[in-house]
Design an enzyme around this catalytic site. Structure first.
Site, PDB file in Angstrom:
ATOM      1  N   HIS A   1     -42.506  -4.160  82.558  1.00 16.49           N
ATOM      2  CA  HIS A   1     -43.745  -4.551  83.001  1.00 16.49           C
ATOM      3  C   HIS A   1     -43.643  -5.832  84.107  1.00 16.49           C
ATOM      4  O   HIS A   1     -44.492  -6.729  83.991  1.00 16.49           O
ATOM      5  CB  HIS A   1     -44.304  -5.266  81.634  1.00 16.49           C
ATOM      6  CG  HIS A   1     -44.504  -4.346  80.341  1.00 16.49           C
ATOM      7  ND1 HIS A   1     -45.180  -3.259  80.480  1.00 16.49           N
ATOM      8  CD2 HIS A   1     -44.048  -4.550  79.150  1.00 16.49           C
ATOM      9  CE1 HIS A   1     -45.189  -2.675  79.376  1.00 16.49           C
ATOM     10  NE2 HIS A   1     -44.353  -3.180  78.621  1.00 16.49           N
TER      11      HIS A   1
ATOM     12  N   LYS B   1     -46.844 -10.495  72.311  1.00 16.37           N
ATOM     13  CA  LYS B   1     -48.040  -9.587  72.393  1.00 16.37           C
ATOM     14  C   LYS B   1     -47.962  -8.504  71.216  1.00 16.37           C
ATOM     15  O   LYS B   1     -46.926  -8.170  70.605  1.00 16.37           O
ATOM     16  CB  LYS B   1     -47.414  -8.533  73.550  1.00 16.37           C
ATOM     17  CG  LYS B   1     -47.404  -9.431  75.095  1.00 16.37           C
ATOM     18  CD  LYS B   1     -47.379  -8.466  76.327  1.00 16.37           C
ATOM     19  CE  LYS B   1     -46.310  -7.496  76.244  1.00 16.37           C
ATOM     20  NZ  LYS B   1     -44.943  -7.963  76.210  1.00 16.37           N
TER      21      LYS B   1
ATOM     22  N   ASP C   1     -42.769  -5.802  68.326  1.00 13.16           N
ATOM     23  CA  ASP C   1     -42.552  -7.208  68.851  1.00 13.16           C
ATOM     24  C   ASP C   1     -43.014  -7.946  67.758  1.00 13.16           C
ATOM     25  O   ASP C   1     -42.298  -9.112  67.592  1.00 13.16           O
ATOM     26  CB  ASP C   1     -43.479  -7.263  69.964  1.00 13.16           C
ATOM     27  CG  ASP C   1     -43.189  -6.645  71.370  1.00 13.16           C
ATOM     28  OD1 ASP C   1     -42.527  -5.685  70.986  1.00 13.16           O
ATOM     29  OD2 ASP C   1     -43.401  -7.194  72.321  1.00 13.16           O
TER      30      ASP C   1
ATOM     31  N   HIS D   1     -48.247   0.591  78.093  1.00 11.64           N
ATOM     32  CA  HIS D   1     -47.200   1.589  78.015  1.00 11.64           C
ATOM     33  C   HIS D   1     -47.619   3.065  78.076  1.00 11.64           C
ATOM     34  O   HIS D   1     -46.948   3.966  77.632  1.00 11.64           O
ATOM     35  CB  HIS D   1     -46.492   1.370  76.521  1.00 11.64           C
ATOM     36  CG  HIS D   1     -46.210   0.238  76.322  1.00 11.64           C
ATOM     37  ND1 HIS D   1     -47.000  -0.702  75.547  1.00 11.64           N
ATOM     38  CD2 HIS D   1     -45.228  -0.675  76.469  1.00 11.64           C
ATOM     39  CE1 HIS D   1     -46.360  -2.052  75.506  1.00 11.64           C
ATOM     40  NE2 HIS D   1     -45.056  -1.794  75.864  1.00 11.64           N
TER      41      HIS D   1
END
Lengths: 333, 333
Positions: free
Chosen positions: A57, A105, A110, A219
């Site tokens: 990213h 995020k 995560d 993604h």
């Protein structure tokens, strides 16, 4: 798959070596585990602002390490959450008695891994808090996510939280302003093509020659629907409808408009979309007071754009305007 | 062809509206003919630095209009030279008794049209000079060019000439430093995919799934040869061989290394290539003293990179380091 890499297994590390070589004035890189650390960290009395997530990213997050933004970024493998020990290494490299804010995020991996790292840090006696950003209005749940995904708003959040820490705010206040941003920011993305993850070797999804994925994730996760390709005026209008009705934004609101490239979209098209968005927001009586235009949160080579709107008040505007000096964002210094 | 546009005929104008909306603090746009003008121009006593060329290479040139770089940029249609009257409008909008320097990339149409505009300006009593940059070592002549093509070195030239004008150098001196840059800079590019020009609607060329065009031009012009895809180490080494032997660069030289994305290459790969280039130059005893990494001279959505080396002396280093404030390059302010 054609890519300028040596080996899918070492692509993140190899790329970090280039980042470190190019920006040694701003940051340093630790490799085992991989962490990007602000050159002057740790600084006693300053809250550390830390983020991270899967690679692919860029410039998010490593490109935002520097003065007035992140103290550390934790890059996982491509589209893969960083491990708890990597997050912990970032905390240890940057965090003093002033504590740390982790910007996460909203993806399941995560959230879990940053949470675990935060608990380990707390056990070590450090004051570490987390905020989770979930600004994508596209869908309620997604491939890697319970709840909404964290996307473009993350860039604005990292800037503003980093500015608050940089002016000397205490952890309570940095956390509070971060939560304010999360409450006031919304994003929506579209894709024209799919990205190819190096260790997968083929495109993440298939799109027909005249199809657009409306509400794409960073993604390549599915959005709301596949729509036929349409003129930019119609597409941007559709995106703004989704954004404005969600918060909702009202006539008379002051906003920051962030027009983001997903990586493969030419700047020619990106500015074109930005111009349309400014015009349409003006027609709605929404005041664009600040702008950011460029590829800041990408999905490898995916063609597409996202629009992010942040409702501004005086505090957020001041924090946005304050100096920043990172590889990808730089002003006032 | 899927693109975020309304109409191929209006894509440049529509995009300029977005540029103007996003950066009204730095520049203004005139639309008939299309010219991007620095917000404070004309400034009496300051040499105007002007460039331009076909659109589709953004942020070149409009993204470099602002303090310490260009006074005006003249965007032609996509991959098409701007007309002489557009160049003349840029001169008229920016040029005082201090005169102007036109920075022209070596393409036949650009050279002719800028030359014609320069003659018209001279007939009006203005002191307007031109320099032609031809830094691409790939091929001697090309599709749109007699002699070598002007590519990545243009970005460095615009920064350094703009800095010289900004510190108050007279036209003779701005021209002299521009010619010094042209003498000391070399570039080479590669492509993994082809760009699609909006009004053409299909890719500019065909590349096999495992082919790379070595020595690509920024309009997709053919390079030296088609080579099989190879690891990044080998590809970057091949590119540096072509660059270093051309000037040639010597052991002990101080250089600026500019690692440029052609538009569609992810930053992950770009920094990876940059890291390799720094390492290989170090092994040759060439000292990388300054860096620029990013998409600064592109070919729409083409995947690929270029490497540019500029041999530095104290004067060029100082001019490079001086403050710049444009949409695409910003530091020191």
């Amino acid at each position: 798959m054609k890519k300028i890499i040596n080996d899918p297994e070492t692509v993140v590390t190899d790329s970090l070596r280039g980042l470190a070589a190019a920006h040694s004035d701003l940051l340093r890189v630790e490799y085992d585990p991989a962490v990007v650390v602000r050159a002057d960290a740790p600084v006693r009395g300053r809250v550390a602002v830390i983020s991270g997530g899967g690679s692919g990213h860029e410039p998010l997050h490593g490109g935002f390490v520097g003065q007035g933004m992140l103290d550390a970024a934790v890059p996982g493998a491509v589209f893969t959450s960083p491990t708890p020990d990597a997050v912990q290494a970032a905390v240890n490299a940057t965090t003093t008695d002033a504590g740390a804010l982790l910007i996460v995020k909203n993806y399941t991996g995560d959230v879990l891994n940053f949470e675990t790292a935060g608990e380990l840090a707390s056990a070590d006696g450090l004051d570490v808090r987390s905020v989770v950003i979930d600004d994508d209005v596209a869908v309620a749940d997604s491939t890697f996510t319970a709840g909404r995904r964290g996307v473009g708003g993350t860039v604005l959040l990292e800037k503003i939280a980093g500015a608050a820490a940089g002016r000397g705010d205490r952890l309570d206040d940095v956390e509070a302003v971060a939560r304010k941003v999360i409450g006031q920011v919304r994003s929506i993305g579209v894709a024209l093509t799919a990205p190819t993850v190096p260790h997968v070797g083929e495109p993440s999804f298939e799109l027909g020659p005249d199809e657009i994925e409306f509400g794409i994730g960073i993604h390549g996760e599915p959005g709301r629907e596949r729509i036929p390709a349409e003129p930019a005026d119609a597409l941007v209008s559709r995106m703004l409808d989704a954004l404005v009705e969600d918060l909702p934004f009202h006539q008379g609101d002051d906003v920051l408009l962030f027009t983001n490239s997903m990586g493969g979209t030419p700047l020619l098209e990106l500015y074109l979309a930005h111009g349309i968005a400014e015009r349409l927001l003006g027609e709605r009586g929404i005041n664009v007071r600040r702008r950011l235009v460029g590829p800041y949160i990408t999905s490898l080579e995916m063609q597409g754009i996202s629009l992010t709107l942040l409702r501004l008040d005086d505090e957020l505007t001041d924090l946005w305007d304050s100096p920043v000096n990172t590889p990808a964002l730089r002003w006032g210094v």
